[in-house]
Design an enzyme around this catalytic site. Structure first.
Site, PDB file in Angstrom:
ATOM      1  NE  ARG A 145      -3.813  -0.264   2.642  1.00 40.09           N
ATOM      2  CZ  ARG A 145      -5.092  -0.662   2.592  1.00 40.09           C
ATOM      3  NH1 ARG A 145      -5.391  -1.939   2.506  1.00 40.09           N
ATOM      4  NH2 ARG A 145      -6.070   0.205   2.643  1.00 40.09           N
ATOM      5  CE1 TYR A 148      -4.478   7.267  -2.767  1.00 37.31           C
ATOM      6  CE2 TYR A 148      -4.919   6.335  -0.613  1.00 37.31           C
ATOM      7  CZ  TYR A 148      -5.257   7.204  -1.634  1.00 37.31           C
ATOM      8  OH  TYR A 148      -6.372   8.008  -1.504  1.00 37.31           O
ATOM      9  CE  LYS A 152      -3.912  10.858  -2.376  1.00 38.52           C
ATOM     10  NZ  LYS A 152      -4.478  12.011  -3.109  1.00 38.52           N
TER      11      LYS A 152
HETATM   12  N1  UDP Z   1     -12.910  -5.702   2.369  1.00 33.65           N
HETATM   13  C1  UDP Z   1     -13.585  -6.906   2.504  1.00 33.65           C
HETATM   14  N2  UDP Z   1     -14.141  -7.452   1.384  1.00 33.65           N
HETATM   15  C2  UDP Z   1     -14.090  -6.877   0.159  1.00 33.65           C
HETATM   16  C3  UDP Z   1     -13.399  -5.646   0.035  1.00 33.65           C
HETATM   17  C4  UDP Z   1     -12.809  -5.096   1.164  1.00 33.65           C
HETATM   18  O1  UDP Z   1     -13.692  -7.473   3.602  1.00 33.65           O
HETATM   19  O2  UDP Z   1     -14.630  -7.456  -0.795  1.00 33.65           O
HETATM   20  C5  UDP Z   1     -12.318  -5.100   3.575  1.00 33.65           C
HETATM   21  C6  UDP Z   1     -10.841  -4.722   3.450  1.00 33.65           C
HETATM   22  O3  UDP Z   1     -10.009  -5.818   3.766  1.00 33.65           O
HETATM   23  C7  UDP Z   1     -10.747  -3.587   4.435  1.00 33.65           C
HETATM   24  C8  UDP Z   1     -12.120  -2.926   4.396  1.00 33.65           C
HETATM   25  O4  UDP Z   1     -12.994  -3.887   3.818  1.00 33.65           O
HETATM   26  O5  UDP Z   1     -10.502  -4.080   5.726  1.00 33.65           O
HETATM   27  C9  UDP Z   1     -12.150  -1.658   3.588  1.00 33.65           C
HETATM   28  O6  UDP Z   1     -11.555  -1.924   2.347  1.00 33.65           O
HETATM   29  P1  UDP Z   1     -11.554  -0.908   1.144  1.00 33.65           P
HETATM   30  O7  UDP Z   1     -10.842  -1.562  -0.002  1.00 33.65           O
HETATM   31  O8  UDP Z   1     -12.927  -0.417   0.891  1.00 33.65           O
HETATM   32  O9  UDP Z   1     -10.742   0.370   1.638  1.00 33.65           O
HETATM   33  P2  UDP Z   1      -9.566   0.667   2.688  1.00 33.65           P
HETATM   34  O10 UDP Z   1     -10.263   1.262   3.840  1.00 33.65           O
HETATM   35  O11 UDP Z   1      -8.851  -0.595   3.054  1.00 33.65           O
HETATM   36  O12 UDP Z   1      -8.685   1.611   1.955  1.00 33.65           O
END
Ligand code: UDP
Length: 316
Positions: A145, A148, A152
């Site tokens: 990650r 990103y 930022k």
């Molecule tokens: N997540 C999940 N299932 C999915 C997509 C995401 O459980 O199909 C979880 C992911 O592991 C994270 C949270 O949801 O803990 C939020 O993920 P997202 O990709 O929306 O954004 P983040 O907050 O991680 O940038």
């Protein structure tokens, strides 16, 4: 009074396009710049005939040349979902570094006020909870990650350097998880993933045990906060988000309930470096902007589900 002109980089993206709508409705002239790698013309098509709106397709990692006056630069260009920035790691680093440099340079030349979209990701996997603007964060600089997070963090550092060295009038918004109409159904984020899965009867994919938390802000609330910050004279970072915190499993259950789906929850491996908890402390935004979110997750999620129901066959 002549209308004020605002340049929005990333204006064809999810948040950028809602900002375009908000500022056009407030009688600004808007120049929307986007290279369309993750943004789409569909998000701004309804504005293309408006005489106060102009779309320029351009990659801001290359120098930005624009004639005429610009009063505000709102710098929102960047892939923003984990799936997108993992797909475009170099582009993400370039737009956060070269792109931010070009956007700041343009602001300096035009004597425009500058606002950069930063993120809760700069707190990494936070050890302080909820996160205040004073927290320095816990980021893995070589993790998946980091393209990103570090882009930022660099954007914030460069913005403060322009503010301190060139006296540029700058602002930094740290945006927490935001959702609503115009999210791409396949951007991989939890909101579109779960809604799409529920509406199509596919299994709902909870990563890990679903005990990790997020706090979801409806996009119209966020955009209102950004507008207030744009008009303020606050130079330090400001968190914007909704402090109501849910586990991902709770969120999955809300989506299944509101969509009345027969989809079952399935568990998938937790992605590397996935933050375990996230919740904004918004006392600074409340104090200096007199802002707080109005739309509950229940109401916002219902509006978003309705939008996906109408649009998901087109977006698939
Ligand atoms: N997540 C999940 N299932 C999915 C997509 C995401 O459980 O199909 C979880 C992911 O592991 C994270 C949270 O949801 O803990 C939020 O993920 P997202 O990709 O929306 O954004 P983040 O907050 O991680 O940038």
């Amino acid at each position: 009074m002549p209308k004020k002109t605002v340049l929005i980089t990333g204006g064809a993206g999810f948040i950028g396009s809602h900002l375009c709508d908000n500022l056009i409705a407030r009688d600004f002239k808007v120049i929307c710049m986007d290279n369309l790698i993750t943004g789409t013309r569909d998000n701004i098509r309804h504005l293309l005939k408006d005489k106060n709106f102009r779309f320029v397709q351009h990659d801001i990692a290359r120098p930005i040349k624009l004639k005429g006056k610009i009063d505000h630069v709102l710098h929102f260009a960047s892939p923003a979902s984990p799936q997108d920035y993992l797909r475009f790691p170099i582009e993400t680093l370039k737009v956060g570094s070269l792109g931010t440099h070009n956007a700041l340079g343009l602001s300096k030349e035009k004597k425009a006020k500058f606002l950069v979209a930063s993120t809760s990701e700069i707190y990494g996997d936070p050890l302080e909870h909820p996160q205040k603007e004073t927290y320095w964060g816990n980021v893995n600089s070589v993790g998946i990650r980091s393209c990103y997070d570090e882009a930022k963090r660099f954007s914030e550092a460069l913005t403060m350097a322009y503010h301190r060295s060139h006296k540029l009038d700058t602002r930094i918004v740290r945006i927490f998880n935001t959702y609503g109409p115009r999210m791409r159904i396949n951007d991989g984020r939890v909101v579109p993933n779960f809604i799409y899965q529920a509406l199509t009867g596919k299994p709902i994919t909870v990563y890990g045990k679903g005990s990790q938390t997020r706090s979801f802000c409806y996009v119209s609330d966020l955009v209102e906060g950004i507008y207030k910050l744009m008009l303020s004279s606050e130079h330090g970072p400001v968190n914007l988000g909704n402090p109501d915190e849910f586990t991902i499993l709770e969120f999955a259950k809300m989506v299944t309930c509101f969509t009345r789906t027969s989809s079952k929850i399935v568990y998938k491996p937790l992605p590397q470096d996935d933050p375990r908890q996230r919740r904004p402390d918004i006392s600074k935004a409340k104090r200096i902007l007199k802002w707080s979110p109005k739309i509950s997750l229940k109401d916002g999620l219902q509006k978003t589900i309705e939008w996906f129901k109408i649009n998901h066959s087109r977006l698939e």
